[in-house]
Scaffold this motif. Structure first.
Motif, PDB file in Angstrom:
ATOM      1  N   LEU A 142       0.644  -1.235   0.053  1.00 41.17           N
ATOM      2  CA  LEU A 142       0.092  -0.007   0.035  1.00 41.17           C
ATOM      3  C   LEU A 142       0.961   1.317   0.125  1.00 41.17           C
ATOM      4  O   LEU A 142       0.465   2.351  -0.115  1.00 41.17           O
ATOM      5  CB  LEU A 142      -0.971   0.092   1.154  1.00 41.17           C
ATOM      6  N   ALA A 143       2.362   1.264   0.097  1.00 35.09           N
ATOM      7  CA  ALA A 143       3.260   2.133   0.390  1.00 35.09           C
ATOM      8  C   ALA A 143       3.165   2.745  -1.179  1.00 35.09           C
ATOM      9  O   ALA A 143       2.965   2.340  -2.149  1.00 35.09           O
ATOM     10  CB  ALA A 143       4.446   1.882   0.982  1.00 35.09           C
ATOM     11  N   ASN A 144       3.672   4.035  -1.021  1.00 31.17           N
ATOM     12  CA  ASN A 144       4.095   4.893  -2.478  1.00 31.17           C
ATOM     13  C   ASN A 144       2.801   4.889  -3.472  1.00 31.17           C
ATOM     14  O   ASN A 144       3.006   4.623  -4.476  1.00 31.17           O
ATOM     15  CB  ASN A 144       5.397   4.128  -3.095  1.00 31.17           C
ATOM     16  N   ASN A 145       1.572   5.522  -2.908  1.00 33.41           N
ATOM     17  CA  ASN A 145       0.618   5.566  -3.749  1.00 33.41           C
ATOM     18  C   ASN A 145       0.317   4.037  -4.204  1.00 33.41           C
ATOM     19  O   ASN A 145      -0.268   3.973  -5.404  1.00 33.41           O
ATOM     20  CB  ASN A 145       0.639   6.516  -4.534  1.00 33.41           C
ATOM     21  N   GLU A 146       0.409   3.105  -3.281  1.00 32.47           N
ATOM     22  CA  GLU A 146      -0.020   1.700  -3.645  1.00 32.47           C
ATOM     23  C   GLU A 146       0.532   1.029  -4.742  1.00 32.47           C
ATOM     24  O   GLU A 146       0.388   0.151  -5.584  1.00 32.47           O
ATOM     25  CB  GLU A 146      -1.747   1.697  -4.029  1.00 32.47           C
ATOM     26  N   GLU A 193       6.833  -1.961  13.218  1.00 31.80           N
ATOM     27  CA  GLU A 193       7.015  -0.920  12.185  1.00 31.80           C
ATOM     28  C   GLU A 193       5.926  -0.637  11.357  1.00 31.80           C
ATOM     29  O   GLU A 193       5.731   0.353  10.972  1.00 31.80           O
ATOM     30  CB  GLU A 193       8.294  -1.616  11.268  1.00 31.80           C
ATOM     31  N   LYS A 194       5.013  -1.775  11.068  1.00 32.10           N
ATOM     32  CA  LYS A 194       3.922  -1.623  10.306  1.00 32.10           C
ATOM     33  C   LYS A 194       2.894  -0.266  11.157  1.00 32.10           C
ATOM     34  O   LYS A 194       2.475   0.369  10.494  1.00 32.10           O
ATOM     35  CB  LYS A 194       3.203  -2.747  10.077  1.00 32.10           C
ATOM     36  N   ALA A 198       1.835   3.250   9.894  1.00 31.79           N
ATOM     37  CA  ALA A 198       0.166   3.438   9.941  1.00 31.79           C
ATOM     38  C   ALA A 198      -0.002   4.749  10.496  1.00 31.79           C
ATOM     39  O   ALA A 198      -0.810   5.474   9.905  1.00 31.79           O
ATOM     40  CB  ALA A 198      -0.390   2.349  10.313  1.00 31.79           C
ATOM     41  N   LYS A 199       0.575   5.196  11.410  1.00 32.98           N
ATOM     42  CA  LYS A 199       0.282   6.285  12.492  1.00 32.98           C
ATOM     43  C   LYS A 199       0.861   7.638  11.797  1.00 32.98           C
ATOM     44  O   LYS A 199       0.314   8.513  11.767  1.00 32.98           O
ATOM     45  CB  LYS A 199       0.789   6.139  13.790  1.00 32.98           C
ATOM     46  N   THR A 200       1.906   7.481  10.956  1.00 36.33           N
ATOM     47  CA  THR A 200       2.506   8.527  10.265  1.00 36.33           C
ATOM     48  C   THR A 200       1.702   9.075   9.088  1.00 36.33           C
ATOM     49  O   THR A 200       2.117  10.090   8.342  1.00 36.33           O
ATOM     50  CB  THR A 200       4.139   8.328   9.948  1.00 36.33           C
ATOM     51  N   LYS A 201       0.956   8.040   8.625  1.00 33.27           N
ATOM     52  CA  LYS A 201      -0.032   8.539   7.412  1.00 33.27           C
ATOM     53  C   LYS A 201      -0.983   9.438   7.417  1.00 33.27           C
ATOM     54  O   LYS A 201      -1.633   9.399   8.533  1.00 33.27           O
ATOM     55  CB  LYS A 201      -0.277   7.248   6.653  1.00 33.27           C
TER      56      LYS A 201
END
Length: 201
Positions: A142-146, A193-194, A198-201
């Motif tokens: 899901l990172a980097n705009n999926e 780490e996940k 998730a909290k920083t998004k």
């Protein structure tokens, strides 16, 4: 005549390659040369020590021994290296003077993971001190705009309790048992780490 020369040359190359599979060095620290090698037929590590009249000291049988399984010299002893397609490990051994036995003292491992490098990384464990250091990665789809991104888990440093393992009780199950023991700590750090990301998004 050329055929005989060719056959002789091939035999010499084969014998030379076989001879290089044996490690000859002073393993028991008495100033005399000892020998350690892999008996490919029996699929065992065999060690002959001068302090034990060069009798054969053998590991358990390996189920996964291959051409990529070999013995290599280390500063204080030797290691068994096993390299697969996308992963491998090395188990370090040292002669213990007091016990007069060869003991497994360390394990290093590496992995390239799957095609996305999920589960890639490397780690080392000192079985004498219980120190484990791991540097592993996971793939966040899901990172980097999926578009996906390989994420490094912060370096794992923890203390583990490892049972003593000696040469005569060693085979690849010793490594797999160690690996299973570390699945929990690695998964714990991966989840942490996940959650942090998730909290920083």
């Amino acid at each position: 005549m050329k055929k005989i020369v060719l056959i002789t040359s091939l035999l010499l190359i084969k014998l030379s390659a076989f001879a290089q599979e044996k490690l000859v060095k002073d393993l028991d620290f008495d100033g005399k040369k000892d020998t350690v090698y892999i008996d490919q037929k029996a699929a065992q590590i065999v060690c002959r020590l001068s302090t034990q009249n060069f009798k054969k000291l053998k590991s358990k049988t390996f189920e996964m021994s291959s051409n990529n399984t070999f013995i290599k010299s280390t500063r204080n002893g030797f290691e068994l290296r096993n390299n697969w397609m996308r992963a491998g490990f090395a188990c370090q051994f040292r002669y213990e003077k007091k016990e007069k036995r060869i003991r497994l003292i360390g394990i290093n491992e590496y992995a390239f993971g799957n095609a996305a490098n999920e589960g890639s990384g490397e780690a080392s464990a000192n079985l004498l001190t219980g120190d484990y250091i791991g540097n592993w990665n996971y793939y966040d789809h899901l990172a980097n705009n999926e578009k996906g991104e390989l994420v490094k888990i912060p370096t794992i440093k923890t203390k583990m309790k490892f049972n003593k393992i000696y040469l005569e009780g060693f085979n690849e199950e010793s490594y797999f048992s160690y690996q299973t023991q570390l699945e929990g700590p690695v998964e714990k750090h991966k989840t942490a780490e996940k959650n942090r990301r998730a909290k920083t998004k």
